[in-house]
Enzyme design. Structure first.
Site, PDB file in Angstrom:
ATOM      1  N   SER A 139       0.867  -1.181   0.000  1.00  0.00           N
ATOM      2  CA  SER A 139       0.000   0.000   0.000  1.00  0.00           C
ATOM      3  C   SER A 139       0.898   1.223   0.000  1.00  0.00           C
ATOM      4  O   SER A 139       2.066   1.150   0.400  1.00  0.00           O
ATOM      5  CB  SER A 139      -0.876  -0.003   1.263  1.00  0.00           C
ATOM      6  OG  SER A 139      -1.508   1.245   1.457  1.00  0.00           O
ATOM      7  N   TYR A 152      -1.917   0.435  10.651  1.00  0.00           N
ATOM      8  CA  TYR A 152      -1.914  -0.047   9.269  1.00  0.00           C
ATOM      9  C   TYR A 152      -0.617   0.363   8.573  1.00  0.00           C
ATOM     10  O   TYR A 152      -0.020  -0.422   7.835  1.00  0.00           O
ATOM     11  CB  TYR A 152      -3.126   0.515   8.532  1.00  0.00           C
ATOM     12  CG  TYR A 152      -3.307  -0.026   7.132  1.00  0.00           C
ATOM     13  CD1 TYR A 152      -3.532  -1.384   6.915  1.00  0.00           C
ATOM     14  CD2 TYR A 152      -3.259   0.818   6.036  1.00  0.00           C
ATOM     15  CE1 TYR A 152      -3.704  -1.890   5.635  1.00  0.00           C
ATOM     16  CE2 TYR A 152      -3.443   0.336   4.744  1.00  0.00           C
ATOM     17  CZ  TYR A 152      -3.660  -1.027   4.548  1.00  0.00           C
ATOM     18  OH  TYR A 152      -3.828  -1.521   3.282  1.00  0.00           O
TER      19      TYR A 152
END
Length: 254
Positions: A139, A152
Site C-alpha cells: 500500500s 496499518y
C-alpha cells in the site's frame, strides 16, 4: 490443457475486492487460479463463475495466519508459478496515542505474517517452476505515514520490507518479487470493515473524490506485471487515482 501442465497462480484474500479481481484477471490471462480466503462460500462461488466462463480455477479455504494450515495447503499443490500475497486488512483509524494494541496485532498478523507464511510455504515450488513470481500487495501506507493510520502504516511498512528484502535474498534464483502499492481504492468491504461497519464513516473517506481506484484497476496492474517476460521484474508499482497526489493531498469536489 492438463492442470499439471498449466501455470498455476495462487491468490490469497480472494473472496472480495482486489483479491477477487486479481483472480479473475489471472484466470483470463490463462492461469489455473487457486483462490484462497477464509470465506469458503465466497471463493467457491467465484471459482465456479470462472469455470463457467471457460477458465480454470479452484477454491481452497485458508486462513493465512494459521501456519500449519498454510503448510498443508502448499503441500496439496502440484505446482505454483505465481503467488499473489494479497490477504490483508485494516482495523480502526485511531491515533497512535489511543490505538488498540489488539488491532495493531491483528493487522500485523494478517498483513505481515500472512505474507510471510504463504511466501515461505510456496517458495520451493516457485523456485522449482523455473520462472516464479511473488506479488506482494502492499500500500502507499507502506511508504508514507498518515494521521490515523499508525497500525496499518506499521503493518504495510512490514509488508514492503518483506518484498524488498526477499528480492535481495532471491537474487540469482528464478523468482521475481513484485510489489504493488495502491493508494485510495474504493471496494465494497475494506473501509467499511476498517470503520467497524460504520458505512457513513467509510463513505466520508471517499467524499468528493470523483474516481477513486477500483479493485479492477489494481488487478489490471497485477496481471500486467505478472505477464511481463520472465526477465523483467517490476520492483515497485505505485497506483493512485488522479485525485490523490499524495497521502495528504486529495482533490475533493465540493
Amino acid at each position: 490443457m492438463n492442470v499439471k501442465e498449466q501455470r498455476v497462480a495462487v491468490v490469497t484474500g480472494a473472496s472480495s475486492g482486489i483479491g477477487a479481481a486479481s483472480a479473475r484477471g489471472l484466470a483470463a490471462a490463462g492461469y489455473h487460479v487457486v483462490l484462497t480466503a477464509r470465506r469458503a462460500e465466497r471463493i467457491a462461488a467465484i471459482a465456479a463463475e470462472l469455470v463457467d466462463a471457460g477458465h480454470s480455477a479452484a477454491a481452497y479455504p485458508l486462513d493465512v495466519t494459521d501456519r500449519a494450515a498454510v503448510n498443508t495447503f502448499a503441500a496439496s499443490l502440484d505446482r505454483c508459478d505465481v503467488l499473489v500475497a494479497n490477504a490483508g486488512a485494516a482495523f480502526g483509524a485511531d491515533p497512535v496515542a489511543t490505538g488498540d494494541p489488539d488491532d495493531w496485532l491483528a493487522m500485523y498478523q494478517v498483513n505481515v505474517l500472512g505474507t510471510l507464511h504463504t511466501t515461505q510455504a510456496l517458495l520451493p515450488a516457485l523456485v522449482a517452476s523455473g520462472a516464479g513470481t511473488v506479488v506482494v500487495m502492499s500500500s502507499t501506507a507502506g511508504h508514507t505515514a498518515y494521521e490515523g493510520g499508525g497500525g496499518y502504516v506499521a503493518a504495510k511498512h512490514g509488508t514492503h520490507a518483506i518484498a524488498a528484502t526477499l528480492r535481495l535474498e532471491l537474487n540469482g534464483k528464478p523468482v521475481r518479487v513484485i510489489e504493488i502499492a495502491p493508494g485510495m481504492v474504493k471496494t465494497d468491504e475494506f473501509t467499511v470493515n476498517r470503520m467497524r461497519g460504520d458505512e457513513d464513516r467509510a463513505a466520508a473517506v471517499y467524499a468528493g473524490v470523483a474516481e477513486p481506484l477500483t479493485a479492477e484497476d489494481v488487478a489490471d496492474a497485477v496481471a500486467w506485471a505478472v505477464t511481463r517476460p520472465a526477465h523483467v521484474n517490476v520492483d515497485l508499482l505505485v497506483l493512485r487515482p488522479l485525485a490523490q497526489a499524495a497521502q495528504h493531498k486529495v482533490h475533493r469536489e465540493r
